[in-house]
Design an enzyme around this catalytic site. Structure first.
Site, PDB file in Angstrom:
ATOM      1  N   ASP A 235       3.142  -2.172   7.327  1.00  0.00           N
ATOM      2  CA  ASP A 235       3.727  -1.999   8.657  1.00  0.00           C
ATOM      3  C   ASP A 235       4.477  -3.231   9.135  1.00  0.00           C
ATOM      4  OD1 ASP A 235       1.627  -3.697   9.034  1.00  0.00           O
ATOM      5  OD2 ASP A 235       0.524  -2.424  10.431  1.00  0.00           O
TER       6      ASP A 235
ATOM      7  N   ASP B  19      -3.299  -0.589   3.778  1.00  0.00           N
ATOM      8  CA  ASP B  19      -3.708  -1.461   4.874  1.00  0.00           C
ATOM      9  C   ASP B  19      -4.975  -0.902   5.518  1.00  0.00           C
ATOM     10  OD1 ASP B  19      -1.675  -3.216   4.563  1.00  0.00           O
ATOM     11  OD2 ASP B  19      -0.377  -2.347   6.087  1.00  0.00           O
TER      12      ASP B  19
ATOM     13  N   ASP C  67       5.659  -7.172   4.701  1.00  0.00           N
ATOM     14  CA  ASP C  67       5.268  -6.181   3.699  1.00  0.00           C
ATOM     15  C   ASP C  67       6.464  -5.639   2.924  1.00  0.00           C
ATOM     16  OD1 ASP C  67       2.534  -6.267   4.260  1.00  0.00           O
ATOM     17  OD2 ASP C  67       2.744  -4.866   5.919  1.00  0.00           O
TER      18      ASP C  67
END
Length: 856
Positions: free
Chosen positions: A493, A157, A497
């Site tokens: 997070d 990310d 996901d």
């Protein structure tokens, strides 16, 4: 439909459960339905586990062949000597000889199995997990530790991992005026209606848990709590000397008419407020991705707050002159917009009159005909340590990819600052929409062939949906485009996901910003949300892999020599020079101590200077195979020379080859002592896996190894001098000790000779190579028909693997107690969240065991 173990994360709801599925814990009477996708959704087995399982079968077969051959040779030789040459009749006493031959064969078989390997694996993993806590890596699944050492690709990310996740508004576009380079607008200079709309949009159209806490001391920064993007805009209001808390007090959260929470599909958040002065009138506040919101706007608040039509040409101009410059500077662009529903006559041209009940479930209608209020550019600086960490990954052969929901230009700018993209490189940066268009066939299905043409060059994916991340991860893992197959790590997070985290070989969840769902789907939790912690996990993973490889290199050398000596001795002199109790010392005590010594090496930066092994590369490399065979040859030459010519090498030594002495003989004692000393010095050699010349390098950094080595040497002296009948030894003279020690030290010199042989000339034996999933193949051994004989060594190894699983469960219990005791690994509420998440996961597993169904 809700899945077992799912958590509602969006907004408060009341639901009634009508029925539960066949796999639900409380519905055990229903037949269990097995999904056709179970196999594809199952997480890949650990890379090292797969290689060790393959190695297990190979060693088992080799040991069984040697053991069987030993028994056959002994029986044939006895029968020829006793019945043919001496012409003796068969008697019941002869059965004792046959039993002793079988015992010797079993001894050879037991020697062939490196039973210390499960202990070495457990020690290496346990030691590493404990140390990784200090490096901000909370390991939830033990196998993830060593798997990370084989990682070839990291899908990361952006926000919070590569960047600081401390966002601030540094550019703005309000009433046609573009302010940049930290030029803050003056509140008094702004149009009154516009500034009021902007303040209300920021304060009300956000979670009330998002707050900016003023600094308590001079010189400190304000504290951001909650969603960082919302905190950035709240901080923007604070910089304008406005109190967002007063606005919230005037319109408490309970008075909201409806809230459309942000998700990856909407790319925006909307809040509907009913007017207090004019009930029946509604105002919709909207904020989200600028290029998405602008497409749904038909009006804009221009200079002086004047409402004017917002055409597609004006939208394109705004994108080119405002949004793209912000994005190229690495800023996240957020557009603020609103819409008024009025029941009576519209007072302004951008108000929408309604005569029938508004369908609030029709999001497309609600989220249209908006009016642009402002556009802000939010800066999230790259962590200063991240560019160097990414360079380390690239130097280590690990490809770092950024998967983000941000604008493509913002993502490309951040990737360039991080070093993921470099000028002149022929790499791809795609939006999720374009990525999907390139990888799907005419039927809309994902084509692995097309995906294999994209992912090797892909470095940045922007405006990515959670499904895009999952497809990318699955495609890389399933791809056969590379020689050794890819091992993929993923960071996440958010709740969405979860599938990608589960599918990845190693899933990293954010300990601070991560949701409980993401943490429960992960293998490792980053307690500081920092990419540099992933690099440390790579170092520890490679260290674990190397520690186990070192032990294998050492152990297999011992086993090859011991098996060969036992076989040749039994065939040549009808007795094994190494007695059973001596092999007990070598196999049990030395294996245990060696596993502890070799498993406690600390990782160094040098581990990042080589390429990852990948998924299918053999566990026993060419260099390791060269070292095993090379040192086995040296030890065998020395031991056979002592066995057959010992009386000529050692002064005053009487041969024990053709005699049956009443007690321990000095001859066989010297063979045992020389073997142990050569093994001890070869343990120093085993610390080097890649042909390094300096075998003593880094020895001072591992005091555990030094202490264990000295203790083992001391115990060997005691066994030789005072073991007596217990260990079948007799005390040696000082000159005999000197010669034995010289042969042991010769191992260090011999290492330099072996290291001079080019590894490229060693044939690739593919020992321990293969795909993960071999435990299922090993389990098939047990399922064979009774007519087929099961190889004893394989059963011994199955027992060792079971013992390893038990030891891992013990370590799991150790982890739980560690997690409950380590209160400083996280701070405040974050620590409590991690602990509660982990405990719920453990309770879910226990409930599933009691209900005899798999845990969600």
């Amino acid at each position: 439909m809700a899945l077992l173990g799912a958590a509602v994360k969006d907004e408060p709801k009341k639901e009634t459960v009508e029925d539960v599925g066949a796999e639900a814990a409380g519905d055990s009477k229903k037949p269990k339905a097995k999904s056709s996708d179970d196999e594809s959704n199952k997480k890949h087995q650990s890379v090292l586990q797969g290689k060790l399982s393959k190695l297990t079968v190979q060693i088992g077969k080799a040991g069984s062949v040697v053991a069987l051959l030993t028994v056959i040779v002994l029986i044939v030789r006895f029968c020829i000597d006793h019945y043919v040459t001496d012409k003796q009749p068969f008697s019941a006493k002869d059965l004792q000889h046959f039993v002793s031959f079988i015992i010797i064969g079993i001894t050879v078989l037991v020697i062939a199995v490196p039973e210390g390997l499960p202990l070495a694996i457990t020690l290496a993993l346990t030691y590493s997990v404990k140390k990784m806590m200090k490096d901000n890596n909370l390991v939830r699944h033990l196998d993830a530790c060593e798997t990370m050492g084989n990682a070839t690709s990291i899908c990361s990310d952006k926000t919070g991992t590569l960047t600081t996740n401390r966002m601030t508004v540094v550019q703005s576009y309000i009433n046609g005026h573009y302010r940049k380079d930290n030029e803050m607008p003056q509140w008094e200079a702004l149009d009154v209606p516009t500034r009021e709309l902007m303040a209300q949009s920021i304060a009300l159209n956000s979670s009330y848990t998002s707050q900016v806490i003023p600094p308590t001391r001079e010189g400190e920064q304000s504290q951001q709590i909650g969603n960082k993007t919302e905190c950035a805009m709240l901080g923007f209001l604070v910089e304008l000397k406005q109190d967002y808390k007063k606005i919230r007090e005037q319109t408490p959260e309970q008075s909201y008419f409806k809230v459309y929470t942000f998700n990856s599909m909407r790319k925006c958040m909307m809040t509907v407020i009913e007017s207090k002065e004019q009930p029946g009138n509604y105002r919709v506040f909207c904020k989200g991705a600028s290029e998405v919101i602008l497409q749904k706007c038909t009006y804009v608040l221009g200079p002086g707050g004047k409402v004017s039509r917002f055409t597609s040409e004006e939208a394109q101009r705004l994108i080119q002159t405002v949004i793209e410059p912000m994005a190229f500077s690495g800023l996240r662009t957020i557009c603020l917009a609103y819409k008024d529903y009025v029941a009576g006559e519209p007072m302004a041209e951008n108000q929408v009159q309604y005569t029938e009940e508004i369908d609030w479930d029709d999001e497309a209608a609600v989220n249209s005909n908006l009016t642009v209020v402002a556009i802000v550019g939010i800066q999230d600086p790259v962590r200063p340590e991240v560019p160097e960490a990414i360079r380390k990954c690239q130097r280590a052969g690990i490809t770092v990819r950024m998967v983000t929901g941000d604008n493509i230009n913002t993502a490309r700018a951040i990737a360039t600052k991080c070093g993921i993209l470099r000028p002149g490189d022929d790499f791809l940066a795609l939006e999720g929409r374009e990525f999907n268009a390139r990888i799907r066939d005419a039927n809309g299905e994902v084509s692995q062939e097309k995906l294999d043409q994209i992912w090797p060059r892909l470095r940045v994916m922007a405006r990515a949906q959670p499904t895009d991340k999952y497809i990318l991860v699955k495609g890389i893992i399933d791809s056969t485009a590379t020689k050794n197959r890819e091992v993929v790590a993923v960071t996440g997070d958010g709740t969405n996901d979860g599938p990608a985290l589960k599918k990845a070989d190693v899933g990293f969840a954010m300990g601070i910003a991560g949701t409980d769902v993401a943490k429960e789907a992960s293998d490792i939790i980053l307690t500081d949300d920092n990419f540099t912690s992933i690099v440390k996990a790579v170092m520890w993973g490679r260290n674990v892999y190397d520690s186990i490889s070192k032990f294998l290199q050492f152990q297999l050398t011992v086993n090859v020599v011991a098996v060969t000596v036992a076989f040749v001795g039994a065939c040549a002199i009808k007795d094994s020079p190494l007695k059973a109790v001596q092999m007990l010392w070598v196999n049990l005590i030395m294996d245990t101590l060696a596993s502890l010594a070799l498993a406690t090496e600390m990782p160094t930066e040098e581990l990042l200077n080589r390429m990852p092994y990948g998924r299918t590369k053999p566990l026993i490399s060419r260099t390791m195979f060269k070292n095993i065979i090379g040192h086995a040859i040296y030890q065998l030459l020395v031991l056979f020379a002592i066995l057959f010519f010992g009386e000529h090498i050692f002064p005053g030594l009487e041969s024990a080859r053709s005699k049956d002495p009443p007690g321990p003989s000095p001859h066989f004692t010297i063979i045992f002592n020389t073997f142990v000393l050569m093994t001890l010095f070869n343990e120093i050699n085993a610390r080097k896996l890649h042909g390094e010349r300096n075998i003593l390098g880094g020895l001072q950094r591992n005091p555990v190894f030094c202490v264990i080595w000295v203790i083992t040497f001391g115990v060997q002296i005691i066994i030789i001098q005072f073991g007596g009948q217990w260990f079948s030894t007799t005390g040696l003279k000082i000159e005999h000790w000197a010669i034995c020690l010289a042969f042991g030290v010769g191992e260090l010199i011999w290492y330099q000779i072996v290291a001079s042989v080019p590894s490229e000339k060693i044939p690739d034996m593919s020992i321990g190579a293969g795909e993960p999933g071999l435990p299922e193949q090993v389990q098939e051994i047990i399922k064979k028909d009774d007519s087929q004989k099961t190889i004893p060594t394989q059963l011994l190894w199955l027992g060792s693997l079971s013992r390893l699983q038990m030891q891992m469960r013990v370590v799991g219990a150790f982890q739980t107690s560690l997690l409950l005791g380590e209160k400083n690994s996280l701070t405040g509420l974050d620590s409590e969240k991690v602990k509660e998440s982990y405990l719920r996961h453990r309770m879910s597993i226990e409930r599933s065991k009691s209900s005899n169904v798999p845990a969600a």
